[in-house]
Design an enzyme around this catalytic site. Structure first.
Site, PDB file in Angstrom:
ATOM      1  N   ASP A 244      -7.878  -5.182   0.993  1.00 14.34           N
ATOM      2  CA  ASP A 244      -8.570  -5.753  -0.160  1.00 14.34           C
ATOM      3  C   ASP A 244      -8.323  -7.252  -0.308  1.00 14.34           C
ATOM      4  O   ASP A 244      -9.026  -7.928  -1.058  1.00 14.34           O
ATOM      5  CB  ASP A 244      -8.134  -5.036  -1.441  1.00 14.34           C
ATOM      6  CG  ASP A 244      -8.464  -3.556  -1.403  1.00 14.34           C
ATOM      7  OD1 ASP A 244      -9.607  -3.223  -1.050  1.00 14.34           O
ATOM      8  OD2 ASP A 244      -7.578  -2.737  -1.712  1.00 14.34           O
TER       9      ASP A 244
ATOM     10  N   HIS B  17       0.854  -1.188   0.000  1.00 11.21           N
ATOM     11  CA  HIS B  17       0.000   0.000   0.000  1.00 11.21           C
ATOM     12  C   HIS B  17       0.889   1.236   0.000  1.00 11.21           C
ATOM     13  O   HIS B  17       1.959   1.240   0.616  1.00 11.21           O
ATOM     14  CB  HIS B  17      -0.910   0.007   1.240  1.00 11.21           C
ATOM     15  CG  HIS B  17      -2.060   0.945   1.138  1.00 11.21           C
ATOM     16  ND1 HIS B  17      -1.936   2.304   1.322  1.00 11.21           N
ATOM     17  CD2 HIS B  17      -3.376   0.724   0.849  1.00 11.21           C
ATOM     18  CE1 HIS B  17      -3.111   2.874   1.166  1.00 11.21           C
ATOM     19  NE2 HIS B  17      -3.997   1.943   0.868  1.00 11.21           N
TER      20      HIS B  17
END
Length: 372
Positions: free
Chosen positions: A312, A258
């Site tokens: 996710d 990320h």
């Protein structure tokens, strides 16, 4: 020498009291409250109210907030006609963008004030619930309906989609709506802020956000991660697949890494919990086992580089266990993000409003004469 910041990385464009993130320690809070505590103990309506108005609602304020949302669950007939006219194969986020743009045509010279914004936001939350539920219904070949209010936003939404739903799935959906509500100012929220900085209306700003969310580098990770699990097929194939495709094939491991975090995404904890709770069929248990084994491989290979599992990785599993197909995952993410985007829009326009107009460093030729 003038410098640019590629991707606007580490460029700050506003002050905020909404979301705090410490990417090194894996901390995320809404207005000071831990994100996982909110997902476990609160509700979408309460957290939306907190983000939008700076405090939790009392019983009377919560009742009024819910009522004003429920008063706007019925879509105007022209929006239903647009939805019916689009083919079932249409991208669900593209449909949502179309409906938001169409609804924006009614917004003439919207004035941002605390009073106007307080009235407009529940209307939008009700309308978008109905839009997304009916997008799912239309793509599934079902008729378009006017949702009936349930006990909370998540129940209203799921009943509109499926007709009936159990409590574990309602709680999982409620938690997902909270976990995905905000994440400071990623691409979609930035797109909305740029639009709102021109004093364009909220529906147009949200259409800009959804347009950005459609891009595979932003909103499609949950879908990509789940398709990755399906591609692997069975848990015994994880190690070989990881070696051939990730370590040696140079493919990206979807659901890992990320821009902000250098450790585990803090939202992962709750999504992983509901993936465990809701995975009851053999197929779901198989996917869950694949995911956990793949996560172990990924952390072992990339953890030392600060690359860990993000939210996710497991959220698609939760959405699928609730009952949604893969091509709805990013649209559910979009539905979840609406309150957060609206909170950022109103915070910016009400307190820091300035037209967002960056510059570019010119590197083209100098002055040239037009040829005779």
């Amino acid at each position: 020498m003038e410098e640019i910041s590629p991707g606007l990385e580490n460029v700050y464009i506003k002050y905020t009291e909404l979301t705090y993130i410490d990417g090194q320690k894996g901390i995320m809070r809404y207005r000071g409250y831990d994100i996982n505590d909110l997902a476990e103990k609160s509700s979408f309506e309460k957290v939306s109210y907190l983000m939008l108005y700076g405090k939790f609602p009392d019983d009377s304020e919560l009742k009024d907030f819910k009522k004003r949302i429920n008063d706007h669950l019925v879509l105007d007939s022209y929006l239903k006609d647009i939805l019916k006219s689009l083919p079932e194969r249409s991208d669900s986020l593209g449909i949502l963008q179309t409906l938001l743009s169409a609804r924006a045509s009614e917004e003439s010279n919207y004035k941002y004030t605390k009073e106007n914004d307080r009235e407009k936001i529940p209307e939008i939350l009700g309308s978008i619930l109905s839009m997304v539920a009916n997008i799912y219904r239309a793509k599934s070949g079902n008729n378009i309906i006017d949702p009936e209010p349930g006990e909370n936003y998540a129940e209203t939404f799921l009943k509109a989609c499926f007709g009936s739903v159990d409590k574990d799935k309602v709680k999982a959906m409620d938690s997902a709506l909270i976990l995905y509500m905000d994440h400071e100012i990623p691409a979609s929220t930035t797109a909305a802020l740029v639009t709102a900085s021109t004093l364009s209306d909220m529906y147009s700003s949200l259409a800009s956000a959804i347009a950005a969310l459609r891009g595979p580098l932003h909103g499609g990770a949950a879908e990509g991660a789940y398709r990755q699990f399906l591609e692997i097929g069975t848990p015994d194939k994880v190690d070989k697949w990881f070696s051939e495709n990730i370590l040696n094939g140079k493919r990206r491991l979807v659901g890992f890494g990320h821009r902000v975090y250098r450790t585990y995404d803090p939202r992962l904890k709750t999504f992983k919990k509901y993936a465990d709770i809701l995975s009851t069929t053999e197929e779901q248990k198989n996917i869950l086992e694949i995911a956990k084994k793949l996560e172990e491989n990924g952390v072992k290979a990339f953890g030392s580089k600060g690359i860990y599992t993000n939210t996710d990785f497991y959220s698609g599993m939760v959405f699928n266990a609730i009952g949604f197909p893969v091509d709805m995952f990013t649209t559910l993410f979009g539905l979840s993000r609406i309150s957060g985007i609206l909170a950022h829009i109103t915070e910016y326009v009400e307190t820091q409003e300035r037209l967002i107009r960056p510059r570019a460093i010119y590197r083209g030729p100098g002055e040239r004469k037009y040829p005779e």
